[in-house]
Design a protein around this motif. Structure first.
Motif, short mmCIF file in Angstrom:
data_model
loop_
_atom_site.label_atom_id
_atom_site.label_comp_id
_atom_site.label_asym_id
_atom_site.label_seq_id
_atom_site.Cartn_x
_atom_site.Cartn_y
_atom_site.Cartn_z
N MET A 1 -12.90 18.77 41.28
CA MET A 1 -12.58 19.62 42.41
C MET A 1 -12.67 18.84 43.72
O MET A 1 -11.88 19.03 44.63
N LYS A 2 -13.66 17.92 43.76
CA LYS A 2 -13.73 17.10 44.97
C LYS A 2 -12.81 15.90 44.82
O LYS A 2 -12.92 15.14 43.88
N GLN A 3 -11.95 15.78 45.72
CA GLN A 3 -11.01 14.66 45.67
C GLN A 3 -10.62 14.45 47.12
O GLN A 3 -9.87 15.22 47.71
N LEU A 4 -11.19 13.41 47.71
CA LEU A 4 -11.02 13.25 49.15
C LEU A 4 -9.59 12.88 49.51
O LEU A 4 -8.96 12.09 48.82
N ALA A 5 -9.10 13.52 50.56
CA ALA A 5 -7.78 13.16 51.05
C ALA A 5 -7.87 11.78 51.68
O ALA A 5 -8.85 11.45 52.35
N ALA A 325 3.64 22.91 61.38
CA ALA A 325 3.16 24.08 60.64
C ALA A 325 4.08 24.41 59.48
O ALA A 325 3.65 24.90 58.46
#
Lengths: 326, 515
Positions: A1-5, A325
């Motif tokens: 779930m953690k996956q740094l941009a 946006a």
């Protein structure tokens, strides 16, 4: 779930477009003026000139985050300036509105803020509980404030203010103008409010999706009302500072300031679709527009042409924002 | 019926994939002129996706569409309309403040040329509209305001509009979902009329009884594939259900192991402040119980649960939790008494699209996470939001990702996480699996089963009968705002639900729709 941009230069620039643009402008202007625009005095002048607008932009910026708008701010600032000035005139001034009146400076300050508070409550009530479209509600209150300004001043200038009162805005703390300190306090307060309190989160929630906000247990009407009230308080204080700095006020004080403030908030990245906007961005927006004015004046650009440039900047800022946006 | 057997519309081997889901797999479909062809399948089977590919709303990945023997690649509904392919949506696209005729001729008004000016020719528009109405045997005043006529008449106007484009194919998506029985009969009359004029109708519906009344042919889809096409007379309800479900029900739902305990909440004689809504509804909800609420569109299920949650006013009745009358007035009260509500309309009333996962998860819990100085305890907030989303297996790149970039199923998990973070005892889920794919549905069901096992009480409003039967201990059925029964154990069958759901005709509150 953690996956740094992955951090990238492109990403950084797109996230901080406003800041980057501002820094680039400062550098370019510095080069064009051979360092003249980078002197302390220039910065002091810029800061003093933009402080009042900063209050307006902070107030209307928060309102825009809730999907609202406030056209009344210029006239409310003007009315507050007139009321506060009228209570700070020197007692021996023959043309004073209340000749012989000699009050401590705190009284006009409170009276000026009071004007802003009343209009904030009025606008907030119309929008939140009366369900009037914010554009129309504040168009009405803008007109009322403009009328009151004329009636109250008998369309003449309220001048000859006491020195003690003028010092509020004209004073310095070391090299730092008092005005800057007031803005800094407001910025700090609002930054904490928006980022570290539930009220702040609720402002974003209301702007982001009012129905979902209601389902999440947020009292949407009451919170909206509070935002207009806060904005009104800021305008009230801005009016006090304006009359104190100018040493006078009249029916034209604050005229058209709403457009500058809305433009600054918009350039600073506050989205008119609601739910998006940062305090830092609003300040950068104010400074960017201020720097354009100041820089072009410094370079001797005709003030009529300055308007064209300003208009173009507002449109391109929003255009870029919409593209990002989408 | 036409004797001409060449197909007017042929869709060959259509495929369409969305990230993570193969929505259509090699689907073929043939439509004969002058027939009513029912397209059936459960929610998520791919019916709407197939139609959206036809109308160019989605771009198909593969396959070919032929209209009258020629390749047709419509770019938009407008494009399709001009080629005689028209769609009547479930949600009607009308401009309520304009007249009937203005709606029908919207964008192609009859004009009258006077010198350089093209003026709208109202007289001609009215007479043309009158002719259309005559042709379809409808009595609708062309100059009447669209918003002031009933939903069924609005729908009829949309059909008239399709006819005005000389439509040869008309697609109707769940056309009877908000109609009373009488109105359904009227609609069928119009459909038969269209058929006699050699128009082909694709009729999308869940309702078995209707299908056998109106359809000539039936095609069934399941999990993105076309599983059967047959003349209606060769099929019956049982065969059709088997085709639609296609597998053992037990595989679609996890086992709900929870055994309901003592009564958690009692609702007594609850009556809405809106007289067209629900009346005198009583039920109780036990700990560890999943109570399903079924009924047709218009049964006032959403209104009931939203009133319990304080979003809509009630005039009579009480809600007690663990024996205390909580007298819910506002949503804040409801949250404080341990309730959470996952709304039916996830996009409209659930997510804050631009806010990130953390913010979306923590919004209703902010009171609890604010310290005495009035500041938010960010550390706890981040930790709890993260834990909740990990627990429900939300798939997201980071906790800072805006929720709008997640899939429907993952958004729903964030919403579940949001309410579980408020530590509720009662979770109300309104259509919890609407618009999410089959895999994610199963995960949501597992979450529900786990919550029940942990002693939480769940109210689930659902329009999908298999879901109601597969997940609920008991099913309460509403019809026209009244409770018509509670089904438990072996009584929980589709037939029983349908019988209770259609107990009264719901003409009573058609007025409400029309107003």
């Amino acid at each position: 779930m953690k996956q740094l941009a992955k951090p990238s230069i492109g990403g950084f620039i797109s996230k901080y477009t406003g800041y980057v643009t501002f820094v680039v402008m400062v550098i370019v202007l510095g080069i064009l003026t051979r360092g003249g625009s980078l002197r302390l005095l220039s910065w002091q002048n810029l800061a003093i000139a933009e402080s009042v607008r900063a209050f307006g932009a902070l107030g209307v910026g928060m309102i825009i985050i809730t999907r609202g708008i406030d056209l009344s701010l210029g006239q409310v600032i003007g009315l507050s300036a007139c009321v506060s000035a009228s209570l700070a005139q020197t007692p021996d001034y023959v043309s004073a509105l209340y000749p012989g009146l000699d009050l401590p400076a705190i009284v006009p300050v409170i009276a000026g803020i009071g004007v802003g508070v009343l209009f904030g409550l009025f606008n907030g009530f119309l929008v939140a509980y009366g369900k009037l479209p914010p554009f129309i509600a504040t168009l009405g209150s803008m007109t009322i404030a403009a009328g009151l300004q004329l009636i109250y001043t008998h369309a003449s200038t309220v001048g000859s203010l006491q020195n003690e009162y003028k010092k509020i805005a004209q004073g310095f703390l070391g090299p730092v103008p008092n005005m800057v300190i007031y803005v800094a306090i407001a910025v700090l307060f609002l930054w904490v409010l928006l980022n570290h309190t539930k009220q702040g989160k609720r402002i974003y929630a209301i702007g982001g999706n009012p129905t979902a906000a209601r389902v999440s247990g947020i009292a949407v009407k009451f919170e909206t009302m509070k935002v207009y009230l806060m904005a009104g308080t800021l305008y009230g204080f801005a009016g006090v500072l304006l009359s104190s700095r100018l040493g006078l006020a009249n029916a034209l004080t604050g005229d058209m300031m709403e457009l500058d403030a809305i433009a600054a908030a918009t350039v600073g990245g506050v989205s008119h679709s609601g739910g998006v906007g940062k305090i830092g961005g609003i300040i950068i927006g104010v400074l960017t527009l201020g720097l354009i004015n100041f820089g072009m004046t410094y370079l001797g650009v005709d003030s009529y042409y300055q308007l064209l440039v300003k208009g173009a900047i507002i449109i391109s800022a929003v255009y870029l924002d919409m593209r990002r946006a989408a | 019926m036409s004797l001409d057997n060449t197909n007017i519309l042929e869709m060959h081997n259509i495929s369409k994939a969305f990230p993570g889901v193969q929505a259509l797999k090699d689907v073929s479909f043939q439509l004969k002129p002058g027939t009513v062809h029912a397209l059936m399948g459960e929610n998520g089977a791919g019916k709407s996706t197939l139609m959206k590919c036809l109308f160019g709303i989605y771009k198909k990945d593969d396959g070919e569409i032929n209209l009258n023997g020629e390749i047709a690649n419509f770019k938009s509904s407008r494009d399709a309309l001009e080629s005689g392919v028209s769609m009547i949506h479930q949600e009607l696209n009308v401009v309520p403040d304009q007249s009937v005729m203005e709606n029908i001729w919207l964008g192609r008004e009859h004009t009258l040329r006077i010198g350089p000016f093209h003026l709208v020719n109202h007289k001609r528009m009215a007479s043309e509209t009158g002719k259309l109405m005559e042709q379809l045997e409808m009595e609708i005043e062309p100059r009447g305001r669209m918003g002031s006529i009933s939903i069924s008449h609005q729908q009829a106007c949309e059909i008239a509009k399709a006819v005005s484009y000389n439509a040869s194919v008309v697609v109707m998506d769940e056309p009877t979902s908000s109609l009373s029985e009488k109105e359904v009969n009227h609609l069928f009359k119009i459909i038969r009329r269209l058929r006699s004029q050699n128009v082909a109708v694709i009729y999308i519906s869940h309702k078995m009884s209707e299908i056998f009344q109106i359809a000539d042919e039936i095609s069934v889809m399941r999990d993105g594939e076309m599983v059967a096409t047959a003349p209606a007379k060769e099929l019956d309800e049982d065969k059709l259900i088997n085709l639609m479900v296609g597998r053992d029900m037990s595989q679609r739902f996890p086992t709900v192991e929870a055994i309901p305990g003592k009564v958690e909440m009692q609702v007594k004689n609850l009556t809405s402040a809106d007289e067209n809504s629900f009346k005198d509804v009583s039920f109780d909800l036990r700990r560890g119980e999943i109570l399903g609420i079924g009924g047709l569109v218009g049964a006032q299920r959403t209104e009931l649960v939203e009133s319990i949650f304080g979003l809509r006013p009630v005039v009579e009745g009480s809600v007690t939790i663990e024996g205390n009358d909580i007298g819910i007035q506002t949503v804040k009260d409801a949250i404080a008494s341990g309730m959470g509500l996952i709304t039916e309309d996830r996009r409209g009333a659930g997510i804050f699209p631009l806010l990130n996962i953390t913010e979306n998860t923590s919004m209703p819990s902010l009171d609890r996470l604010t310290n005495k100085a009035g500041l938010i305890d960010h550390k706890t907030l981040l930790k709890q939001s993260r834990e909740m989303n990990e627990k429900f297996k939300t798939k997201t790149p980071t906790m800072e990702t805006p929720i709008k970039s997640l899939s429907g199923g993952n958004q729903q998990k964030v919403i579940v996480a949001r309410w579980m973070m408020t530590l509720p005892e009662i979770l109300i889920m309104d259509e919890p699996t609407r618009g999410i794919d089959v895999g994610a549905k199963y995960e949501i069901y597992c979450i529900m089963a786990d919550l029940a096992k942990a002693g939480k009480s769940i109210i689930m409003v659902s329009s999908e009968m298999p879901e109601l039967i597969g997940m609920s201990h008991r099913i309460m059925v509403l019809c026209a705002g009244r409770k018509t029964g509670i089904l438990k154990g072996e009584e929980r069958t589709q037939e029983n639900i349908m019988r209770l759901a259609a107990m009264f005709g719901h003409d009573d509150f058609k007025e409400e729709d029309a107003s």
